[in-house]
Design a protein around this motif. Sequence first.
Motif, PDB file in Angstrom:
ATOM      1  N   VAL A  54     -37.335 -58.607 -66.847  1.00 18.61           N
ATOM      2  CA  VAL A  54     -37.413 -57.168 -67.100  1.00 18.61           C
ATOM      3  C   VAL A  54     -38.059 -56.428 -65.935  1.00 18.61           C
ATOM      4  O   VAL A  54     -37.651 -55.322 -65.590  1.00 18.61           O
ATOM      5  N   ALA A  85     -33.722 -57.082 -70.298  1.00 18.04           N
ATOM      6  CA  ALA A  85     -33.622 -55.949 -71.217  1.00 18.04           C
ATOM      7  C   ALA A  85     -32.953 -54.717 -70.637  1.00 18.04           C
ATOM      8  O   ALA A  85     -32.698 -53.775 -71.370  1.00 18.04           O
ATOM      9  N   THR A  86     -32.682 -54.691 -69.365  1.00 18.43           N
ATOM     10  CA  THR A  86     -32.135 -53.471 -68.781  1.00 18.43           C
ATOM     11  C   THR A  86     -30.846 -53.758 -68.027  1.00 18.43           C
ATOM     12  O   THR A  86     -30.605 -54.870 -67.580  1.00 18.43           O
ATOM     13  N   GLU A  87     -30.029 -52.740 -67.915  1.00 15.97           N
ATOM     14  CA  GLU A  87     -28.830 -52.830 -67.091  1.00 15.97           C
ATOM     15  C   GLU A  87     -29.249 -52.507 -65.664  1.00 15.97           C
ATOM     16  O   GLU A  87     -29.540 -51.362 -65.334  1.00 15.97           O
ATOM     17  N   ASN A  88     -29.358 -53.521 -64.838  1.00 16.35           N
ATOM     18  CA  ASN A  88     -29.751 -53.298 -63.455  1.00 16.35           C
ATOM     19  C   ASN A  88     -29.105 -54.333 -62.554  1.00 16.35           C
ATOM     20  O   ASN A  88     -28.319 -55.159 -63.002  1.00 16.35           O
ATOM     21  N   ARG A  91     -29.545 -58.017 -63.734  1.00 20.86           N
ATOM     22  CA  ARG A  91     -28.625 -58.441 -64.799  1.00 20.86           C
ATOM     23  C   ARG A  91     -27.236 -58.695 -64.217  1.00 20.86           C
ATOM     24  O   ARG A  91     -26.569 -59.657 -64.585  1.00 20.86           O
ATOM     25  N   ARG A 107     -31.904 -59.409 -74.952  1.00 13.89           N
ATOM     26  CA  ARG A 107     -32.484 -58.159 -74.472  1.00 13.89           C
ATOM     27  C   ARG A 107     -33.882 -57.927 -75.028  1.00 13.89           C
ATOM     28  O   ARG A 107     -34.597 -57.079 -74.538  1.00 13.89           O
TER      29      ARG A 107
END
Length: 126
Positions: A54, A85-88, A91, A107
């Motif tokens: 994260v 946990a994030t769209e980055n 990921r 997530r």
Amino acid sequence: MASKVQFGEVVVERHGGVAVLRLLGEHDTSTLAALKRAIAKPVEAGEGVVVSLVETQFLDAAIVRALWEGDHELQPHGRLVVHVATENVVRRVIEITGLTEDLPTTRSLQGALAGARQRRSSENNA
């Protein structure tokens, strides 16, 4: 104002028999040895392992491979669960490399902890 972590750091926390390895900042071959040591300790202790990405700003293929290898070392006792946990970009890297197909990912940290505990418990009951 807090400065963004850029250098890689592995922070280990314990949550009821599960080691949570938080990867802070950027991770590449310069942090590879620290990550491998952090994975090896709970594997040797028979603990569940969650790797939280994260707070990771960057990771390279060496880190992805270390996660995959750590999972294989843990498999006699359970699985390594990845918390993203994030769209980055992180990921996206683990999706492109196929890590999300090979390792359990979630997530939520609670879901990752439950997965790590369940996998360890089911192995102990087998």
